[in-house]
Design a protein around this motif. Structure first.
Motif, PDB file in Angstrom:
ATOM      1  N   PHE A  27      88.459 -54.056  66.521  1.00 17.49           N
ATOM      2  CA  PHE A  27      89.161 -53.406  65.136  1.00 17.49           C
ATOM      3  C   PHE A  27      90.119 -52.152  65.274  1.00 17.49           C
ATOM      4  N   SER A  31      93.603 -53.416  63.916  1.00 14.23           N
ATOM      5  CA  SER A  31      93.519 -53.106  62.664  1.00 14.23           C
ATOM      6  C   SER A  31      95.135 -52.950  62.153  1.00 14.23           C
ATOM      7  N   ALA A  52      91.774 -55.691  55.336  1.00 15.69           N
ATOM      8  CA  ALA A  52      91.333 -55.474  56.906  1.00 15.69           C
ATOM      9  C   ALA A  52      89.887 -55.236  57.017  1.00 15.69           C
TER      10      ALA A  52
END
Length: 444
Positions: A27, A31, A52
């Motif tokens: 992530f 992201s 997200a």
């Protein structure tokens, strides 16, 4: 009759912990792309960041049970994008846009990087220019883009800014609200508007690279993905705005800095200082690219000084990024640390301090002066910075001072400064480096 155990309860705790760590890593890397891709759908960076985060929550629920997907970045993007489409569907005011893009979005393949790294039709680039819109203050632009593009936490941004964490948090929240309230378009601007927004964009790209080059916190000294994204965006900008000297100056600086990446860590990921680096591991191709970009900066600066350019770079004098690139070039041309042209570097830092004064620039100038004129002269510069509020918790100030004191034979004072520096840094690798330097002092 005994019921079968829920398979979700049979997950190996160690495996679950490893999966959570993998999710956090993925992530952190993905992201910015997820936020940028979703922002193109919802046209709101605040909502895009929330979606997200929703995808992250879904990963935390599913991956420990089902395993990490083969393409985790695409999984996160697809999950966030489907939620974005659902959100658009639920909003009647987006009905027209949904008719135009909704069907295509449902059948589009998972998000991938543009095939051409210099293609300006890039969601990440749109995200940078959107976050750097002039409706925001300069500080808010940089903080927001570091948050969205760099994936940095509020604490890390605060550290990079040498600013209290609550201040950064407020800037980010207010910036997202302002962009939404002003209906700022998610786009790369053109013409004079692009030139007006260039400075903050370059600052953002530089700070994102810096965070990857020397992470302010965590267990890793380097975060290569941030460096790669920043360098790619710098290259995109250099193609997008070939007449802007500072675009090429920034690109040159990042090329030079990136060329040292392989030599900046040891076998176990420990930091290796510039003076101890094996320069044969420096990437000569990136150095050549840096030299070429620096040449383009000089040519663009000359052209700007003789034309009626509307850019801010019309004086013909090198800008801050071009000056920093020239400093990096001095290091790149030197075959060893001892052969470095420290006098030229000290002079360039003097020019940089005049063009873009800051306590950090002055601290760097002190390091160059220490090599060119000796530690005593440099210590005078460092001691003059002791009262600077912005450097109060900046670990490199006592680190540099400790090195200068050690070279002057003032070992006890040097030890105190290095211990203080180790206590201030939030990066585990850098803290260990400082403690090792402390232990190596005579009589320690």
């Amino acid at each position: 009759m005994r019921q079968a155990a829920d398979p979700r309860q049979a997950i190996d705790p160690r495996q679950a912990a490893d999966t959570r760590q993998a999710i956090d890593t993925v992530f952190r890397i993905e992201s910015p792309r997820v936020i940028a891709g979703v922002a193109r759908i919802v046209r709101d960076v605040g909502i895009a960041e929330e979606l997200a985060q929703d995808a992250l929550v879904a990963a935390l629920e599913q991956w420990p049970r089902d395993g990490v997907p083969d393409n985790p970045g695409a999984w996160l993007m697809a999950t966030a994008r489907h939620r974005a489409v659902d959100l658009v569907r639920r909003r009647e005011t987006y009905a027209r846009k949904l008719r135009e893009i909704g069907r295509d979005l449902e059948t589009t393949a998972p998000f991938e990087e543009p095939a051409d790294p210099d293609d300006i039709d890039d969601d990440l680039l749109r995200l940078v220019f959107t976050a750097c819109h002039p409706v925001l203050s300069a500080e808010a632009r940089i903080a927001l883009t570091l948050r969205l593009l760099g994936g940095l936490t509020t604490a890390e941004i605060a550290r990079a800014f040498l600013t209290p964490e609550p201040t950064i948090a407020q800037r980010i929240v207010r910036a997202k609200r302002t962009l939404a309230a002003k209906n700022v378009a998610f786009e790369v601007p053109y013409g004079p508007e692009r030139a007006a927004r260039l400075g903050p964009v370059l600052d953002v790209v530089y700070l994102v690279f810096n965070e990857g080059y020397a992470a302010t916190a965590g267990d890793d000294w380097l975060r290569p993905a941030l460096c790669e994204d920043a360098l790619r965006l710098a290259r995109v900008l250099s193609q997008l705005m070939p007449g802007e000297p500072e675009v090429h100056g920034l690109t040159a600086l990042l090329e030079f800095q990136a060329s040292r990446t392989a030599a900046r860590t040891g076998p176990d990921g420990e930091p290796v200082l510039l003076k101890d680096q094996n320069r044969r591991r420096w990437n000569r191709m990136l150095i050549a690219r840096g030299i070429a970009a620096l040449d383009r900066a000089g040519a663009a600066s000359t052209s700007a000084s003789t034309s009626a350019s509307t850019s801010a770079s019309t004086s013909g004098a090198p800008g801050p990024y071009a000056l920093q690139a020239a400093i990096a070039a001095c290091h790149a041309h030197a075959h060893s640390y001892e052969e470095t042209d420290w006098a030229s570097i000290a002079t360039l830092y003097g020019l940089l301090a005049a063009r873009a004064p800051s306590p950090v620039v002055e601290l760097n100038r002190a390091v160059a002066v220490s090599m060119a004129e000796g530690p005593a002269k440099a210590l005078e510069i460092v001691d003059a910075l002791a009262a600077e509020p912005a450097l109060r918790d900046y670990h490199l100030l006592p680190s540099v001072r400790g090195d200068l004191l050690a070279r002057l034979g003032r070992t006890a004072e040097a030890g105190e400064e290095l211990a203080r520096a180790a206590g201030l840094t939030r990066n585990a690798r850098e803290r260990q480096l400082l403690l090792d330097r402390l232990k190596s002092l005579p009589g320690a």
